[in-house]
Write an enzyme that holds these catalytic residues in place. Structure first.
Site, PDB file in Angstrom:
ATOM      1  N   LYS A 190      23.446  67.923  87.494  1.00 12.70           N
ATOM      2  CA  LYS A 190      22.038  67.254  88.072  1.00 12.70           C
ATOM      3  C   LYS A 190      21.235  68.533  87.800  1.00 12.70           C
ATOM      4  O   LYS A 190      20.453  69.070  88.771  1.00 12.70           O
ATOM      5  CB  LYS A 190      22.152  67.177  89.512  1.00 12.70           C
ATOM      6  CG  LYS A 190      20.891  66.176  90.155  1.00 12.70           C
ATOM      7  CD  LYS A 190      20.838  64.829  89.308  1.00 12.70           C
ATOM      8  CE  LYS A 190      19.553  64.273  90.133  1.00 12.70           C
ATOM      9  NZ  LYS A 190      19.295  62.967  89.338  1.00 12.70           N
ATOM     10  N   ASP A 222      23.958  60.521  88.255  1.00  9.49           N
ATOM     11  CA  ASP A 222      23.356  59.439  88.456  1.00  9.49           C
ATOM     12  C   ASP A 222      23.644  58.528  87.235  1.00  9.49           C
ATOM     13  O   ASP A 222      24.110  57.408  87.379  1.00  9.49           O
ATOM     14  CB  ASP A 222      22.193  59.473  89.127  1.00  9.49           C
ATOM     15  CG  ASP A 222      21.203  60.168  88.381  1.00  9.49           C
ATOM     16  OD1 ASP A 222      21.484  61.093  87.428  1.00  9.49           O
ATOM     17  OD2 ASP A 222      19.847  60.192  88.853  1.00  9.49           O
ATOM     18  N   ASP A 246      34.421  64.500  92.862  1.00  9.75           N
ATOM     19  CA  ASP A 246      35.048  63.766  94.193  1.00  9.75           C
ATOM     20  C   ASP A 246      34.681  62.143  93.991  1.00  9.75           C
ATOM     21  O   ASP A 246      35.307  61.196  93.927  1.00  9.75           O
ATOM     22  CB  ASP A 246      34.786  64.540  95.281  1.00  9.75           C
ATOM     23  CG  ASP A 246      35.624  63.952  96.503  1.00  9.75           C
ATOM     24  OD1 ASP A 246      36.550  62.920  96.315  1.00  9.75           O
ATOM     25  OD2 ASP A 246      35.420  64.329  97.870  1.00  9.75           O
TER      26      ASP A 246
END
Length: 352
Positions: A190, A222, A246
């Protein structure tokens, strides 16, 4: 070949599924003239009940003195439903990863053609899916300091911290893995928002020229979450930080149609642990309905880690045969005949 295996069954269905994986390993040992020596240790809620600690020193010493570790699952509703519990089974898992230096979690996802219609995605999207997620396991927000709450308890905070060394070692592992596969690496971060992600991307771009044959793709987390659902077959090797990994690996796990099919390895410089990705499923404990295939496939990864490529392939072929012939537990039976945990393990061991 003689191999010392630390066996940590853990909680819930852990003892049942690990028992079937050991059965399969014994079949491999018999066929290929190996000797596997097993020593058992406690971890998780089972360890809390026994010694008051989810990852006892005795279990740690057992792991250090073994060649590899076969692990079941951790978790117990007694602790899940008690927010004031000071000691939790999951603390043992985090402590074990950190203490053993298991910095890389490797989760392969291979779609079995016979189960393509079981996926929640359209069949044409999942056929041919074969990729690996490489998740950094001992850094990031789960381990970052400072962490806590203000004195009045109204504000909580966590810190995401990464060092160059932590990032570089996981990226190199991922680049090497891409070289052994289809030579395509997706670095997920990110970097448009987070300073740690910008460091990840910076180091990845430094390393990339050392692997000119690897096509490197950079993707915001995303977007990666969307692409996993839209075009899962487009991925080969994906590498990312702890929390992103995760979440994304759990998202990826549903593509196969059952959590009971997905193995994993957690590796470091000196130690390696192999486990199914699913939890302890306490509701099924002792009922003989748990799917042992993920744990058995984790045993296949264990064998391959030890250089036993043919042996690992034999396990994979036997699992595929069980699926094709419908020798599966109720999670894969679709209302048809289902088999017990033990019967599935017996079939796979006999096939080997």
């Amino acid at each position: 070949m003689t191999v010392k295996i630390a066996v940590l069954p853990g909680d819930g269905i852990g003892p049942e599924i690990v028992g079937e994986a050991v059965k399969v390993l014994n079949a491999v040992a018999g066929k290929y003239s190996h000797e596997f020596e097993y020593e058992y240790g406690v971890v998780g809620a089972a360890a809390i009940d026994k010694v008051g600690e989810p990852y006892p020193d005795e279990t740690h010493e057992l792991c250090l003195n073994s060649d590899v570790i076969l692990f079941g699952a951790i978790g117990d509703p007694r602790f899940d439903n008690n927010p004031k519990a000071k000691v939790r089974p999951e603390q043992g898992l985090l402590k074990m990863r950190k203490a053993l230096g298991l910095f890389a979690n490797i989760r392969p996802l291979v779609m079995f053609d016979a189960l393509a219609e079981r996926s929640p995605l359209k069949t044409e999207r999942v056929k041919g899916v074969d990729f690996v997620c490489v998740r950094e396991l001992t850094g990031g927000i789960y381990f970052g300091r400072p962490q806590g709450r203000t004195e009045d308890g109204t504000v909580a905070y966590d810190s995401c911290v990464y060092s160059r060394e932590e990032i570089e070692r996981i990226l190199r592992l991922a680049f090497d893995m891409a070289m052994s596969r289809r030579k395509h690496l997706t670095v997920v971060d990110k970097a448009n928002v987070l300073a740690t992600s910008r460091l990840w991307r910076e180091i990845a771009k430094e390393i990339a020229p050392e692997y000119p044959d690897v096509e490197v793709e950079y993707m915001f987390v995303d977007n990666a979450a969307m692409q996993l659902i839209q075009w899962p077959a487009a991925f080969d090797v994906m590498v990312t930080e702890n929390m992103f990994g995760d979440i994304l690996t759990d998202e990826a796990s549903v593509i196969s149609g059952s959590l009971g099919l997905l193995p994993s390895a957690s590796v470091g410089k000196e130690n390696a642990l192999f486990e199914p990705i699913h939890g302890s499923y306490p509701q099924a404990a002792g009922k003989g309905i748990a799917n042992p295939m993920a744990t058995i496939l984790s045993a296949a990864m264990l064998l391959e880690y030890l250089g036993m490529k043919e042996e690992g392939a034999a396990v994979r072929v036997a699992v595929a045969k069980a699926i094709e012939e419908g020798v599966v537990t109720e999670d894969l039976a679709e209302g048809g005949k289902s088999y017990s945990t033990k019967e599935v393990g017996d079939f796979i061991a006999k096939s080997i």
